[in-house]
Design an enzyme around this catalytic site. Sequence first.
Site, mmCIF file in Angstrom:
data_model
loop_
_atom_site.group_PDB
_atom_site.id
_atom_site.type_symbol
_atom_site.label_atom_id
_atom_site.label_comp_id
_atom_site.label_asym_id
_atom_site.label_seq_id
_atom_site.Cartn_x
_atom_site.Cartn_y
_atom_site.Cartn_z
ATOM 1 N N ARG A 225 0.843 -1.183 0.000
ATOM 2 C CA ARG A 225 0.000 0.000 0.000
ATOM 3 C C ARG A 225 0.882 1.238 0.000
ATOM 4 N NH1 ARG A 225 -3.208 -2.466 -2.044
ATOM 5 N NH2 ARG A 225 -5.383 -2.867 -1.504
ATOM 6 N N HIS A 273 -0.656 0.963 -10.266
ATOM 7 C CA HIS A 273 -1.415 0.027 -9.420
ATOM 8 C C HIS A 273 -1.980 -1.135 -10.242
ATOM 9 C CE1 HIS A 273 -3.629 -0.036 -5.304
ATOM 10 N NE2 HIS A 273 -3.436 -1.266 -5.746
#
Length: 310
Positions: A225, A273
Amino acid sequence: MNIQRILVTGRLYAELASLLPDKRPDKAFRFVAEDELQEADFAWADAYIGFRPAGPFSLAHLRWVHSLGAGVDAFLWKREWKPDVLLTRTIGSFGEQIAEYCLSYLLRDAQCHDVYAWYQEQRQWKPVAPKRLSEQRMVIYGTGEIGRRIAETLRLFGVSPAGVSRSGRDTPSFSAVYRHEEAGEALARADWVIAALPLTEETHHLFDKTFFSCLHNAGFINVGRGATVEEAALVGALENRNVRLAVLDVFEEEPLPLHSPLWGHPHVIITPHIAALTAAEDAARSILDTLRRIETGEPLANAVDVSRQY
């Protein structure tokens, strides 16, 4: 738990509309784009499926929330959660995808792809000996499902990766596992550090100036993350060569702002991502299996411990 009305949103909502209703005709589904969600949708639903809370998201009438991604920080980070609402997440091929992503950049570096690309532009014939993965020391932060899969993949290439976790508990596929506060010596020797951590109160900005100061010309990959990394500290570490190359798939703010110095840094590789993308078919299987287990009372391997935030 009696689930009857299921609200589905997120980028896969249209594809899931063709996969879910026929499998469970006994349930009422509502498929809505995120920017079209209304309060009435949440008043109607007792289950919500999506990548994140969207629209006028409310837990008031929900009994079950299912994340279409592996991570659940979008639902839990800096949010209050109702203790009587079940939170589950999608389990698919994320570990395999992320392991392949990491391996691709490790091999790219070991095989000197950038060096040879530059020599080709210069029309220069200069052999450079590639590095062997088996001779490199790798530390993986996170020994859960994804971290273990990365470790298993690296072991196929002769790597003996060390792991770092909150507990420091021995875990298969890792040569050793350290607690966060005990990892200094392993970091000092590391050729690569791979971050595969969820976002929690404990991991927020864990990779800070103090962490990066432990590294000595190491590569750094983040597939966990973005908010686990203090980006200003990473830029500093790149400048002083604690980090020689950073491969970043996740960021504290996404999309990465145009003004971020990471965009133009010569020793940073940015991907948007995409290290592990949820396929509609995988999502549908996970949703249907989770719903069945909820109804039959079978154990849920994908249930989230809200107190731990993963």
